[in-house]
Write a protein that holds these residues in place. Structure first.
Motif, short mmCIF file in Angstrom:
data_model
loop_
_atom_site.label_atom_id
_atom_site.label_comp_id
_atom_site.label_asym_id
_atom_site.label_seq_id
_atom_site.Cartn_x
_atom_site.Cartn_y
_atom_site.Cartn_z
N PRO A 1 4.70 1.72 -6.87
CA PRO A 1 3.52 2.52 -6.58
C PRO A 1 2.51 2.44 -7.71
O PRO A 1 2.86 2.51 -8.88
N ASP B 1 -0.29 4.65 -7.84
CA ASP B 1 -0.88 5.73 -7.05
C ASP B 1 -1.00 7.06 -7.80
O ASP B 1 -1.28 8.09 -7.18
N SER C 1 0.84 -1.19 0.00
CA SER C 1 0.00 0.00 0.00
C SER C 1 0.88 1.24 0.00
O SER C 1 2.02 1.21 0.47
N GLN C 2 0.33 2.34 -0.50
CA GLN C 2 1.04 3.61 -0.35
C GLN C 2 1.15 3.99 1.14
O GLN C 2 2.01 4.79 1.53
N THR D 1 -2.74 3.27 -4.21
CA THR D 1 -3.48 4.30 -3.49
C THR D 1 -4.89 3.78 -3.23
O THR D 1 -5.13 2.57 -3.29
N ILE E 1 -2.78 13.60 -5.66
CA ILE E 1 -2.48 12.67 -6.76
C ILE E 1 -2.40 13.46 -8.06
O ILE E 1 -3.41 13.99 -8.53
#
Length: 232
Positions: free
Chosen positions: A224, A226, A124-125, A168, A192
């Motif tokens: 990532p 995200d 996960s971020q 994300t 973002i």
């Protein structure tokens, strides 16, 4: 942020569509039944991965596995000062310990066969960005990222690659519900650069890439997914 059931299901179905022989493992039999109804080629295994002994017994006779996606996760949110030992232990048992254990079982088989393999841990971020009320969850994902790197170091000489994906917010049904408040969503989305959250397919496609031969020289990476959140 994690894929929850919808993401796990989408990953299993995508792998099956790519021709993989998929073994799906979860603790809820009803979820497995509905998955097999949708794709009869998937082999279901019902076990609570937080139970070390039960996991060992369930997976010991599974056939040779060349690709593994560790996507078991749970989240329980508390302010830092209210975290309890039970909550701490539960999240670490599922988010970190279970991933380590399943990967051990699979990697031992890969090593014994002398075959190449690929393992993807779903992180996960939140592993790299502090989030209010996520003290334990963030910490488990940071631990999973470091576990990924150590696994890559130790398993690489056996031609077993290990990477993670770090999404994300993902727009599953639960994700849409949890982030339906425009003010809450804007706080996250404004950070973002692409200006939107991830769809399930964005994460699944990243997993497929890391499992495939197209990423043969990618090892020890925390990728990532995200939209640029962590880069900025």
């Amino acid at each position: 942020f994690y894929l929850n059931l919808a993401g796990k299901r989408a990953t299993a179905l995508a792998l099956a569509r790519c021709g993989a022989k998929v073994v799906a493992v979860t603790r809820t039999q009803a979820d497995l039944n509905s998955l097999v109804e949708e794709c009869a080629s998937i082999t279901p295994l019902c076990v609570d991965l937080a139970d070390w002994g039960a996991t060992e017994a369930t997976l010991q006779d599974v056939g040779p596995i060349d690709l593994l996606v560790n996507n078991a996760a749970c989240a329980s949110l508390q302010p830092f000062l209210e975290v309890t030992p039970d909550q701490f232990d539960q999240l670490f048992s599922v988010n970190v310990k279970a991933a380590l254990h399943v990967a051990q079982i699979v990697a031992r088989g890969m090593k014994a066969r002398g075959s190449k393999g690929s393992i993807v841990n779903v992180s996960s971020q939140a592993s790299q960005c502090a989030l209010r009320d996520h003290a334990v969850y963030c910490t488990t994902k940071a631990a999973l990222d470091m576990l990924t790197k150590v696994m890559a170091l130790e398993l690489g000489p056996h031609q077993i690659r290990v990477n993670s994906v770090n999404p994300t917010v993902v727009m599953t049904e639960m994700g849409r519900l949890g982030w339906s408040n425009p003010e809450k969503a804007h706080t996250m989305m404004s950070r973002i650069p692409l200006g939107h959250f991830a769809e399930v397919e964005d994460v699944v496609n990243s997993i497929l890439f890391l499992l495939s031969e197209k990423s043969n020289m990618t090892n020890g990476v925390c990728l990532p997914v995200d939209g640029g959140f962590l880069a900025c």
